[in-house]
Enzyme design. Structure first.
Site, PDB file in Angstrom:
ATOM      1  N   GLY A 311       0.825  -1.204   0.000  1.00  0.00           N
ATOM      2  CA  GLY A 311       0.000   0.000   0.000  1.00  0.00           C
ATOM      3  C   GLY A 311       0.858   1.252   0.000  1.00  0.00           C
ATOM      4  O   GLY A 311       1.942   1.301  -0.589  1.00  0.00           O
ATOM      5  N   SER A 312       0.400   2.274   0.722  1.00  0.00           N
ATOM      6  CA  SER A 312       0.994   3.608   0.589  1.00  0.00           C
ATOM      7  C   SER A 312       2.404   3.741   1.140  1.00  0.00           C
ATOM      8  O   SER A 312       3.091   4.722   0.822  1.00  0.00           O
ATOM      9  CB  SER A 312       0.089   4.644   1.260  1.00  0.00           C
ATOM     10  OG  SER A 312      -1.143   4.744   0.559  1.00  0.00           O
ATOM     11  N   THR A 313       2.874   2.808   1.975  1.00  0.00           N
ATOM     12  CA  THR A 313       4.273   2.891   2.397  1.00  0.00           C
ATOM     13  C   THR A 313       5.204   2.769   1.193  1.00  0.00           C
ATOM     14  O   THR A 313       6.319   3.298   1.200  1.00  0.00           O
ATOM     15  CB  THR A 313       4.618   1.794   3.420  1.00  0.00           C
ATOM     16  OG1 THR A 313       4.126   0.533   2.950  1.00  0.00           O
ATOM     17  CG2 THR A 313       4.008   2.106   4.784  1.00  0.00           C
ATOM     18  N   LYS A 315       4.878   4.271  -1.495  1.00  0.00           N
ATOM     19  CA  LYS A 315       5.016   5.585  -2.134  1.00  0.00           C
ATOM     20  C   LYS A 315       6.361   6.220  -1.825  1.00  0.00           C
ATOM     21  O   LYS A 315       6.795   7.135  -2.535  1.00  0.00           O
ATOM     22  CB  LYS A 315       3.858   6.487  -1.696  1.00  0.00           C
ATOM     23  CG  LYS A 315       2.507   6.030  -2.238  1.00  0.00           C
ATOM     24  CD  LYS A 315       1.338   6.808  -1.636  1.00  0.00           C
ATOM     25  CE  LYS A 315       0.002   6.294  -2.175  1.00  0.00           C
ATOM     26  NZ  LYS A 315      -1.169   6.929  -1.538  1.00  0.00           N
TER      27      LYS A 315
END
Length: 651
Positions: A311-313, A315
């Protein structure tokens, strides 16, 4: 005179017989020579084995220590009680004595004593006191041998990392298995000469071949940090009714792992006792194969053995790649309308139906805006994006010194279309391990260098002398120092004003990134909340990762994992002597201030807590005693209000 024909025939027969006898003598002599000279030593050893009985002496298995010399796995001396049937004079006396002394069922002991074998083991891991008493009785047929037992003083602490040993004292999982050749040592023997029936000769000599003890493993683990991590994630999993959770604490400069906690855990002293209450009720009815499957799952270190969608980690990686390739900078502007259409498919922002509107790159990271990262991925292109997946180590194992490490699962480059690229840019449609994510993130904030996560530090002997040091060379630089510096500043702002604000602690510069990963199948309502942080942001000494699998109720990473991370950092940063530095804005906040820690040694625990409470400090207690025997931070050290003081107690 010519010989008669019968005489000639007789002479030929004699010569033939003589030749045969000579040949037979030659063959026999050669065989004797072979047996006595060439093969004699081997046959002599075999004969000796047939007329001797050997009893094994286990060596002391080497201890496993944390980085401060605290024993995580230790060996203590015990005994093994056996019966030599040929020496038993009174079988009933032997059976009754052993049944009483060893607290065993009499019928079982009688059955063992009556077996027609030379030596029958009755019980292992007998405490020295009982063994001494049995020796004192001196009952014929009862034999007491030296033995050792593996003990784990902290029970379930770092269970999946440390591992345990089997009945033969061989490592099964974790460090016990990985470093077994260093820890095991060499088995010794007690040799006794016997007759053909296995009875010892009266004047026979007993030969003792001493065992060689194993060496000791010193690890990078810190037992206090591990306890903080384990207690924190246990509370979080229970509070959120999650199926499992994990915390990893690592030095991003060196790859040294200070803590690795998996919940649920299990007691290393009873590794075959299932930790699931429902399963425990039906355990005896389950077939052996199914039992082993459940045990293997319980022993599984899912921070390295299992993969997940980050997920967003992730990014963090997309951001670093975009900056390194120059397709974006801090002033690049984006527009979030709540979704982005890619390849004819509408892909939403996590904030949909609302949108983030117009925002620059830094704001995009702070608010974790999916359309911003979809555009960065598009600018990079599939080939470059896939190349950076390899550069950051997701296509290979980290090299951590623990068994069973998994590797990332992702699309080959020729299968990455516009939709795949879009969702991969914000951490979906591929899987990695938590430790792979930490290694990539460490490179992003440590100046750009790849590191090797590890737990083993060195091997020492029982006198503390160095036997072997495990040196992990610094890896390649994969991003520039400028990109790394910029990423640290941006990720610090995520904690200060962005989605990671729930982990903000006044006085500490913390960087990080939250994530909310939707588990497959999509729409199942199952999520993973996670949070990755590092501190101090300007020169990271600590990187921590929190994962909570399928929390009930709220599931967003910042909302669920943020407070967990704050609790963890509030404990370990002061312990690791990372001092707070307040800026002017923080000094003006209510409840923020600095205070000198008083000496609490020899204080009653209740009184010590009251003293700390009046100073605006919290107490974290280890031990079940009533008196404080040690503390951290040390007396007179300056800490900020709200900090925790660790109190070690005893009676």
């Amino acid at each position: 005179m010519r010989e008669s024909r019968p005489t000639m025939v007789m002479r030929k027969k004699i010569l033939l017989v003589t030749g045969v006898l000579a040949a037979m003598l030659l063959i026999l002599g050669s065989r004797i020579l072979y047996i006595q000279v060439i093969h004699g030593e081997i046959l002599q050893d075999r004969a000796y084995e047939q007329h001797t009985r050997d009893r094994l002496i286990r060596p002391d298995r080497g201890n496993i220590y944390d980085r401060n010399g605290v024993g995580l796995a230790v060996t203590r001396t015990v005994a093994t009680v056996s019966v030599i049937r040929s020496q038993v004079e009174d079988a009933e006396l032997v059976a009754q004595t052993l049944s009483d002394a060893l607290d065993m069922d009499l019928e079982l002991v009688q059955e063992k004593v009556g077996r027609r074998v030379a030596l029958e083991r009755i019980k292992s891991h007998v405490c020295p006191e009982i063994a001494t008493e049995l020796r004192r009785l001196n009952i014929p047929g009862i034999i007491i041998d030296e033995d050792v037992e593996r003990v784990y003083p902290f029970g379930d602490l770092a269970a999946q990392v440390i591992g345990f040993v089997g009945i033969d004292n061989q490592g099964i999982i974790g460090l016990e298995a990985k470093y077994d050749s260093h820890l095991a040592g060499q088995i010794g023997k007690i040799l006794t000469e016997t007759d053909a029936r296995g009875r010892e000769f009266i004047d026979s000599e007993t030969i003792r071949i001493a065992p060689v003890d194993g060496n000791n493993l010193v690890t990078t683990l810190d037992s206090v940090v591990q306890q903080f991590a384990q207690q924190t994630i246990e509370k979080a999993v229970e509070a959120k009714q999650a199926i499992r959770g994990a915390i990893i604490v690592m030095n991003p400069q060196t790859g040294e792992i200070l803590a690795m906690a998996n919940v649920p855990s299990f007691d290393l002293n009873e590794p075959f006792t299932i930790n699931n209450a429902d399963l425990a009720q039906i355990w005896e009815q389950l077939p052996n194969e199914e039992r082993m499957n459940h045990l293997n799952q319980m022993w599984r270190n899912f921070t390295i053995n299992d993969t997940f969608e980050p997920g967003s980690t992730f990014k963090i990686v997309t951001s670093a790649a975009g900056l390194e390739e120059g397709v974006i900078d801090v002033d690049t502007m984006f527009v979030c309308t709540g979704s982005r259409t890619v390849g004819g498919r509408q892909i939403g922002c996590w904030r949909r139906p609302r949108s983030h509107g117009s925002l620059n790159f830094i704001e995009g990271v702070q608010h974790s805006c999916n359309p911003v990262f979809m555009e960065i991925g598009e600018r990079l292109g599939a080939e470059t994006f896939h190349e950076y997946m390899g550069i950051f180590g997701f296509t290979q194992r980290t090299g951590v010194d623990l068994p069973g490490e998994a590797v990332g699962i992702m699309f080959p480059v020729d299968k990455i279309g516009p939709v795949e690229l879009a969702v991969m840019s914000f951490g979906q449609s591929f899987q990695i391990t938590p430790l792979q994510l930490m290694r990539a993130s460490a490179a992003t904030v440590n100046g750009g260098y790849m590191i090797t996560p590890h737990v083993g530090m060195k091997i020492i002997d029982n006198d503390g002398n160095l036997v072997e040091s495990f040196i992990r060379e610094q890896g390649n630089r994969i991003i520039s120092p400028d990109t790394s510096i910029l990423m640290k500043e941006i990720l610090e702002s995520v904690v200060y004003v962005g989605t990671g604000h729930r982990s903000y602690i006044p006085g500490y510069r913390i960087g990080g990134k939250t994530a909310t990963s939707q588990k497959l199948p999509r729409g199942s309502g199952r999520y993973i909340a996670s949070f990755l942080t590092f501190a101090p942001a300007e020169n990271p000494e600590i990187m921590a990762f929190v994962l909570i699998d399928e929390p009930k109720g709220a599931y967003y990473g910042g909302q669920v994992a943020g407070p967990v991370m704050k609790e963890l950092l509030a404990s370990i940063l002061p312990y690791l002597q990372i001092a707070p530095v307040f800026n002017e804005e923080e000094l003006e906040m209510d409840g923020v201030g600095q205070v000198a820690v008083p000496s609490l040694a020899n204080q009653n625990l209740t009184v010590a807590k009251q003293v700390l409470g009046k100073l605006g400090l919290e107490a974290e207690v280890f031990g079940s005693g009533r008196m404080v025997i040690n503390q951290f931070p040390l007396p007179s050290e300056i800490v900020n209000q709200g900090s925790r003081v660790i109190l070690y107690t005893a009676e």
